[in-house]
Design an enzyme around this catalytic site. Structure first.
Site, mmCIF file in Angstrom:
data_model
loop_
_atom_site.group_PDB
_atom_site.id
_atom_site.type_symbol
_atom_site.label_atom_id
_atom_site.label_comp_id
_atom_site.label_asym_id
_atom_site.label_seq_id
_atom_site.Cartn_x
_atom_site.Cartn_y
_atom_site.Cartn_z
ATOM 1 N NE ARG A 59 -2.336 -1.634 3.548
ATOM 2 C CZ ARG A 59 -2.484 -2.909 3.597
ATOM 3 N NH1 ARG A 59 -2.797 -3.776 2.977
ATOM 4 N NH2 ARG A 59 -1.764 -3.295 4.924
ATOM 5 C CD GLU A 96 -0.641 -9.278 17.790
ATOM 6 O OE1 GLU A 96 -0.867 -8.882 16.769
ATOM 7 O OE2 GLU A 96 -1.452 -9.408 18.888
HETATM 8 P P1 AMP Z 1 3.775 -1.928 12.223
HETATM 9 O O1 AMP Z 1 5.007 -2.578 11.715
HETATM 10 O O2 AMP Z 1 3.277 -2.484 13.312
HETATM 11 O O3 AMP Z 1 3.694 -0.470 12.132
HETATM 12 O O4 AMP Z 1 2.715 -2.248 10.867
HETATM 13 C C1 AMP Z 1 2.611 -1.286 9.815
HETATM 14 C C2 AMP Z 1 2.252 -2.222 8.706
HETATM 15 O O5 AMP Z 1 1.304 -2.994 9.074
HETATM 16 C C3 AMP Z 1 1.867 -1.252 7.638
HETATM 17 O O6 AMP Z 1 2.290 -1.725 6.389
HETATM 18 C C4 AMP Z 1 0.290 -1.414 7.413
HETATM 19 O O7 AMP Z 1 -0.381 -1.375 6.418
HETATM 20 C C5 AMP Z 1 -0.249 -2.676 8.176
HETATM 21 N N1 AMP Z 1 -0.894 -2.551 9.491
HETATM 22 C C6 AMP Z 1 -0.646 -2.809 10.771
HETATM 23 N N2 AMP Z 1 -1.898 -2.651 11.362
HETATM 24 C C7 AMP Z 1 -2.933 -2.215 10.481
HETATM 25 C C8 AMP Z 1 -4.197 -1.653 10.891
HETATM 26 N N3 AMP Z 1 -4.705 -1.838 12.097
HETATM 27 N N4 AMP Z 1 -4.830 -1.537 9.687
HETATM 28 C C9 AMP Z 1 -4.556 -1.500 8.532
HETATM 29 N N5 AMP Z 1 -2.927 -1.789 8.295
HETATM 30 C C10 AMP Z 1 -2.252 -2.154 9.465
#
Ligand code: AMP
Length: 176
Positions: A59, A96
């Site tokens: 995205r 996670e």
């Molecule tokens: P993080 O590494 O936890 O910051 O997660 C970021 C990545 O996971 C991004 O590429 C987002 O597109 C996806 N992502 C994580 N949580 C969500 C959520 N609640 N809704 C949509 N995309 C998410």
């Protein structure tokens, strides 16, 4: 135009129970909202002499590619392991459940180039942190990081500010 937030669809319990998935495809699918998001990010970074936009699969490619064009910069894809055709550097990070690995072409830009990191959303910040490590590995100068959505309760943007001074997001969903 309406608040950008109203163009983002929330899908409860996707991809797992308890996750509120912030679906950006509804914003990407609206011409005015997409343009507005690109314009706002352009406004934040227009004076930062960005040479390369690094977008995170998948995205982050959409908003990152459009923003690179507006900024007059090049575009570098940061991809999941095994997708890039040429020699790449890799960085693993913790999810996670389990681990993931991101890759970037070794010759994506030169040492000292001014690079802007872009993704649709920052949550825990693990993905963005790994992407900054990849850019560092090539000697890039991370001039900023731009996101459409921040989930501030997960603390990713705050943590990223330790490594990158200018972290910008357009919309924030409190709670998760
Ligand atoms: P993080 O590494 O936890 O910051 O997660 C970021 C990545 O996971 C991004 O590429 C987002 O597109 C996806 N992502 C994580 N949580 C969500 C959520 N609640 N809704 C949509 N995309 C998410």
């Amino acid at each position: 135009m309406k608040d950008l937030k109203s163009y983002i669809r929330t899908v409860p319990d996707f991809p797992a129970d308890g996750i509120m998935f912030r679906d950006i495809t509804t914003l990407y699918g609206n011409p005015a909202a997409l343009k507005h998001a690109v314009d706002l990010l352009f406004g934040h970074f227009r004076n930062d002499r960005v040479q390369m936009v690094a977008g995170i699969e998948a995205r982050g490619f959409v908003i990152g590619g459009a923003l690179a064009c507006r900024l007059g910069a090049g575009f570098v894809p940061i991809r999941k392991k095994g997708k890039l055709p040429h020699q790449a550097v890799e960085e693993s990070y913790t999810l996670e459940y389990g681990e993931a690995t991101l890759e970037m072409h070794l010759d994506a830009f030169g040492a000292g180039d001014r690079v802007l990191l872009v993704d649709d959303l920052i949550a825990t910040g693990g993905t963005a942190d790994a992407a900054v490590s990849l850019i560092d590995h090539l000697g890039g100068d991370v001039v900023g990081a731009g996101f459409i959505v921040d989930l501030p309760d997960l603390g990713g943007a705050a943590k990223l500010r330790d490594r990158c001074e200018k972290v910008v997001s357009l919309v924030s969903f409190e709670g998760d």
